[in-house]
Scaffold this motif. Structure first.
Motif, PDB file in Angstrom:
ATOM      1  N   THR A  47       0.848  -1.197   0.000  1.00  0.00           N
ATOM      2  CA  THR A  47       0.000   0.000   0.000  1.00  0.00           C
ATOM      3  C   THR A  47       0.884   1.247   0.000  1.00  0.00           C
ATOM      4  OG1 THR A  47      -0.032  -0.068   2.416  1.00  0.00           O
ATOM      5  CG2 THR A  47      -1.957  -0.990   1.287  1.00  0.00           C
ATOM      6  N   ILE A  48       0.297   2.339  -0.498  1.00  0.00           N
ATOM      7  CA  ILE A  48       0.887   3.666  -0.266  1.00  0.00           C
ATOM      8  C   ILE A  48       0.304   4.122   1.071  1.00  0.00           C
ATOM      9  CG2 ILE A  48      -0.927   4.749  -1.714  1.00  0.00           C
ATOM     10  CD1 ILE A  48       1.029   7.027  -2.319  1.00  0.00           C
ATOM     11  N   SER A  49       1.143   4.632   1.949  1.00  0.00           N
ATOM     12  CA  SER A  49       0.676   5.045   3.275  1.00  0.00           C
ATOM     13  C   SER A  49      -0.201   6.294   3.165  1.00  0.00           C
ATOM     14  CB  SER A  49       1.865   5.339   4.187  1.00  0.00           C
ATOM     15  OG  SER A  49       2.696   4.200   4.267  1.00  0.00           O
ATOM     16  N   HIS A  77       2.844  10.378   6.040  1.00  0.00           N
ATOM     17  CA  HIS A  77       4.014  10.881   5.322  1.00  0.00           C
ATOM     18  C   HIS A  77       4.395  12.273   5.842  1.00  0.00           C
ATOM     19  CE1 HIS A  77       3.212   7.976   1.754  1.00  0.00           C
ATOM     20  NE2 HIS A  77       4.171   7.519   2.517  1.00  0.00           N
ATOM     21  N   GLY A 137      11.510   0.832   2.242  1.00  0.00           N
ATOM     22  CA  GLY A 137      10.119   0.443   1.973  1.00  0.00           C
ATOM     23  C   GLY A 137       9.492   1.522   1.105  1.00  0.00           C
ATOM     24  N   SER A 138      10.166   1.849  -0.001  1.00  0.00           N
ATOM     25  CA  SER A 138       9.785   3.032  -0.793  1.00  0.00           C
ATOM     26  C   SER A 138       8.498   2.824  -1.588  1.00  0.00           C
ATOM     27  CB  SER A 138      10.925   3.453  -1.723  1.00  0.00           C
ATOM     28  OG  SER A 138      11.437   2.345  -2.429  1.00  0.00           O
ATOM     29  N   GLY A 139       8.074   1.571  -1.806  1.00  0.00           N
ATOM     30  CA  GLY A 139       6.768   1.266  -2.401  1.00  0.00           C
ATOM     31  C   GLY A 139       6.470   2.059  -3.657  1.00  0.00           C
ATOM     32  N   SER A 140       5.456   2.903  -3.600  1.00  0.00           N
ATOM     33  CA  SER A 140       5.015   3.687  -4.763  1.00  0.00           C
ATOM     34  C   SER A 140       6.039   4.737  -5.200  1.00  0.00           C
ATOM     35  CB  SER A 140       3.714   4.429  -4.417  1.00  0.00           C
ATOM     36  OG  SER A 140       3.980   5.436  -3.444  1.00  0.00           O
ATOM     37  N   ASP A 197      13.281  -0.945  -1.848  1.00  0.00           N
ATOM     38  CA  ASP A 197      12.146  -1.845  -1.592  1.00  0.00           C
ATOM     39  C   ASP A 197      12.597  -3.245  -2.003  1.00  0.00           C
ATOM     40  OD1 ASP A 197       8.896  -1.084  -1.130  1.00  0.00           O
ATOM     41  OD2 ASP A 197       9.350  -3.131  -1.779  1.00  0.00           O
ATOM     42  N   HIS A 198      12.032  -4.267  -1.347  1.00  0.00           N
ATOM     43  CA  HIS A 198      12.512  -5.621  -1.656  1.00  0.00           C
ATOM     44  C   HIS A 198      11.721  -6.288  -2.784  1.00  0.00           C
ATOM     45  CE1 HIS A 198       9.735  -7.705   1.543  1.00  0.00           C
ATOM     46  NE2 HIS A 198       9.105  -6.785   0.852  1.00  0.00           N
ATOM     47  N   LEU A 244       7.988  -3.245  -7.525  1.00  0.00           N
ATOM     48  CA  LEU A 244       7.677  -1.956  -6.887  1.00  0.00           C
ATOM     49  C   LEU A 244       8.766  -0.914  -7.150  1.00  0.00           C
ATOM     50  CD1 LEU A 244       6.008  -2.971  -3.476  1.00  0.00           C
ATOM     51  CD2 LEU A 244       4.918  -2.087  -5.557  1.00  0.00           C
ATOM     52  N   ASP A 280      16.967  -5.752   0.560  1.00  0.00           N
ATOM     53  CA  ASP A 280      16.382  -5.897   1.896  1.00  0.00           C
ATOM     54  C   ASP A 280      16.694  -4.650   2.721  1.00  0.00           C
ATOM     55  OD1 ASP A 280      15.503  -6.544   4.405  1.00  0.00           O
ATOM     56  OD2 ASP A 280      16.389  -8.558   4.410  1.00  0.00           O
ATOM     57  N   GLY A 281      15.668  -3.826   2.912  1.00  0.00           N
ATOM     58  CA  GLY A 281      15.853  -2.558   3.612  1.00  0.00           C
ATOM     59  C   GLY A 281      16.247  -2.731   5.070  1.00  0.00           C
ATOM     60  N   LEU A 322       8.260  -5.120   8.160  1.00  0.00           N
ATOM     61  CA  LEU A 322       9.360  -5.406   7.240  1.00  0.00           C
ATOM     62  C   LEU A 322       9.508  -6.922   7.228  1.00  0.00           C
ATOM     63  CD1 LEU A 322      12.027  -2.823   8.452  1.00  0.00           C
ATOM     64  CD2 LEU A 322      11.040  -2.879   6.151  1.00  0.00           C
ATOM     65  N   THR A 323       9.539  -7.519   6.046  1.00  0.00           N
ATOM     66  CA  THR A 323       9.544  -8.984   5.951  1.00  0.00           C
ATOM     67  C   THR A 323      10.648  -9.448   5.013  1.00  0.00           C
ATOM     68  OG1 THR A 323       8.079  -8.925   4.041  1.00  0.00           O
ATOM     69  CG2 THR A 323       7.017  -9.096   6.222  1.00  0.00           C
TER      70      THR A 323
HETATM   71  C1  LIG Z   1       3.260   0.520   3.825  1.00  0.00           C
HETATM   72  S1  LIG Z   1       4.251   0.243   2.409  1.00  0.00           S
HETATM   73  C2  LIG Z   1       4.903   1.878   2.303  1.00  0.00           C
HETATM   74  C3  LIG Z   1       5.269   2.230   0.931  1.00  0.00           C
HETATM   75  C4  LIG Z   1       5.718   3.661   0.651  1.00  0.00           C
HETATM   76  N1  LIG Z   1       6.257   4.372   1.774  1.00  0.00           N
HETATM   77  C5  LIG Z   1       4.542   4.387   0.060  1.00  0.00           C
HETATM   78  O1  LIG Z   1       3.868   5.105   0.781  1.00  0.00           O
HETATM   79  O2  LIG Z   1       4.276   4.174  -1.131  1.00  0.00           O
HETATM   80  C6  LIG Z   1       5.628  -0.713   3.027  1.00  0.00           C
HETATM   81  C7  LIG Z   1       6.640  -1.088   1.959  1.00  0.00           C
HETATM   82  O3  LIG Z   1       7.716  -1.780   2.615  1.00  0.00           O
HETATM   83  C8  LIG Z   1       8.204  -2.745   1.720  1.00  0.00           C
HETATM   84  N2  LIG Z   1       8.997  -3.732   2.489  1.00  0.00           N
HETATM   85  C9  LIG Z   1       8.565  -4.662   3.381  1.00  0.00           C
HETATM   86  N3  LIG Z   1       9.603  -5.357   3.872  1.00  0.00           N
HETATM   87  C10 LIG Z   1      10.727  -4.853   3.279  1.00  0.00           C
HETATM   88  C11 LIG Z   1      12.116  -5.161   3.378  1.00  0.00           C
HETATM   89  N4  LIG Z   1      12.585  -6.133   4.172  1.00  0.00           N
HETATM   90  N5  LIG Z   1      12.969  -4.428   2.648  1.00  0.00           N
HETATM   91  C12 LIG Z   1      12.527  -3.442   1.814  1.00  0.00           C
HETATM   92  N6  LIG Z   1      11.225  -3.112   1.674  1.00  0.00           N
HETATM   93  C13 LIG Z   1      10.336  -3.812   2.402  1.00  0.00           C
HETATM   94  C14 LIG Z   1       6.954  -3.293   1.060  1.00  0.00           C
HETATM   95  O4  LIG Z   1       7.242  -3.953  -0.171  1.00  0.00           O
HETATM   96  C15 LIG Z   1       6.119  -2.021   0.879  1.00  0.00           C
HETATM   97  O5  LIG Z   1       6.352  -1.440  -0.365  1.00  0.00           O
END
Ligand SMILES: C[S@@+](CC[C@H](N)C(=O)[O-])C[C@H]1O[C@@H](n2cnc3c(N)ncnc32)[C@H](O)[C@@H]1O
Length: 241
Positions: free
Chosen positions: A65-67, A72, A93-96, A122-123, A127, A156-157, A235-236
């Motif tokens: 998801t985007i937070s 933010h 966890g840069s996602g979007s 992001d992992h 994404l 892996d962040g 974070l997974t």
């Molecule tokens: C809540 S989302 C936030 C995304 C971003 N900040 C946004 O608003 O678009 C969390 C993000 O953390 C990433 N994530 C989870 N575990 C991670 C890891 N071990 N390393 C890097 N990214 C990870 C997920 O893939 C996801 O994109």
């Protein structure tokens, strides 16, 4: 901070990006002028495929998801003293890519030729591709990437990104299991880490996550503060395949 978090999310929606950010500001959810300006400068519709001007998280695919924009905003406000033009930032966890773009606005003063550096990690490779494509939807976002002021890395962040360290600011967008030292080691002195943590001094399992702010001072000493309760995805490990 508690005052801010009791506001109703729907109250802050808008019909345009500027209206959304104005409403977040009027509701007292975002107060810092630089943060307001930086968020007005990034159209959330380039990053959120549905209901972009609503103050809520939205799905972006791949289980992510985007937070919500107020989160933010809070993150930027906690980091703001370290987000000066020319600063180096890591967005985990840069996602979007939305927050990565807002952070790039905050560390750039193009009029005076001062460009910071923001690394989004992001992992999920799809994404990081999505974040690059989202950012290319605006001329400014394209310039940030073409000039390498912004880079998206797949990895892996939880390990940070040593190659770009030291950072003036590190933002973590998913909850860490504990407040371990790997990311603190990658902070500059001074530098600040904003991180949701699952277990650290939270009173035990099921007691909820908290944002922690970790400051590395100019003399290298480290100060940690637990600031407010949150609910982030963890974070997974990267999904297989
Ligand atoms: C809540 S989302 C936030 C995304 C971003 N900040 C946004 O608003 O678009 C969390 C993000 O953390 C990433 N994530 C989870 N575990 C991670 C890891 N071990 N390393 C890097 N990214 C990870 C997920 O893939 C996801 O994109």
């Amino acid at each position: 901070m508690l005052r801010r978090l009791t506001k109703m999310a729907w109250y802050c929606s808008g019909s345009t990006n500027t209206e959304l950010i104005d409403n977040l500001s009027k509701a007292g959810l975002i107060e810092n002028e630089r943060v307001i300006e930086a968020m007005i400068g990034v159209d959330r519709a380039h990053y959120a495929p549905s209901r972009p001007y609503s103050d809520s998280p939205q799905p972006i695919g791949h289980g992510a998801t985007i937070s919500a924009p107020h989160m933010h905003g809070h993150a930027c406000e906690y980091l703001i003293d370290h987000l000066k033009p020319g600063a180096r930032v890591l967005d985990i966890g840069s996602g979007s890519g939305y927050l990565t773009h807002v952070l790039a606005n905050l560390v750039t003063d193009a009029a005076n030729g001062r460009w910071g550096t923001v690394v989004g990690i992001d992992h999920i490779p799809e994404l990081t591709d999505l974040a690059r494509a989202n950012m290319n939807k605006s001329q400014q976002g394209k310039e940030f990437q073409d000039s390498s002021a912004v880079q998206f890395i797949t990895g892996d962040g939880r390990l940070g990104w040593k190659e770009g360290a030291p950072y003036n600011a590190i933002h973590v967008g998913a909850a860490a299991e504990s407040l371990h030292s790997t990311l603190i080691d990658q902070l500059g002195a001074p530098g600040r880490l904003f991180i949701p943590v699952e277990t650290e001094n939270n009173g035990g399992p099921g007691e909820g996550q908290y944002i922690w702010v970790v400051d590395k001072k100019g003399d290298g000493s480290v100060q940690k503060e637990k600031v407010f309760q949150v609910s982030y995805v963890p974070l997974t490990d990267a999904p297989r395949g």
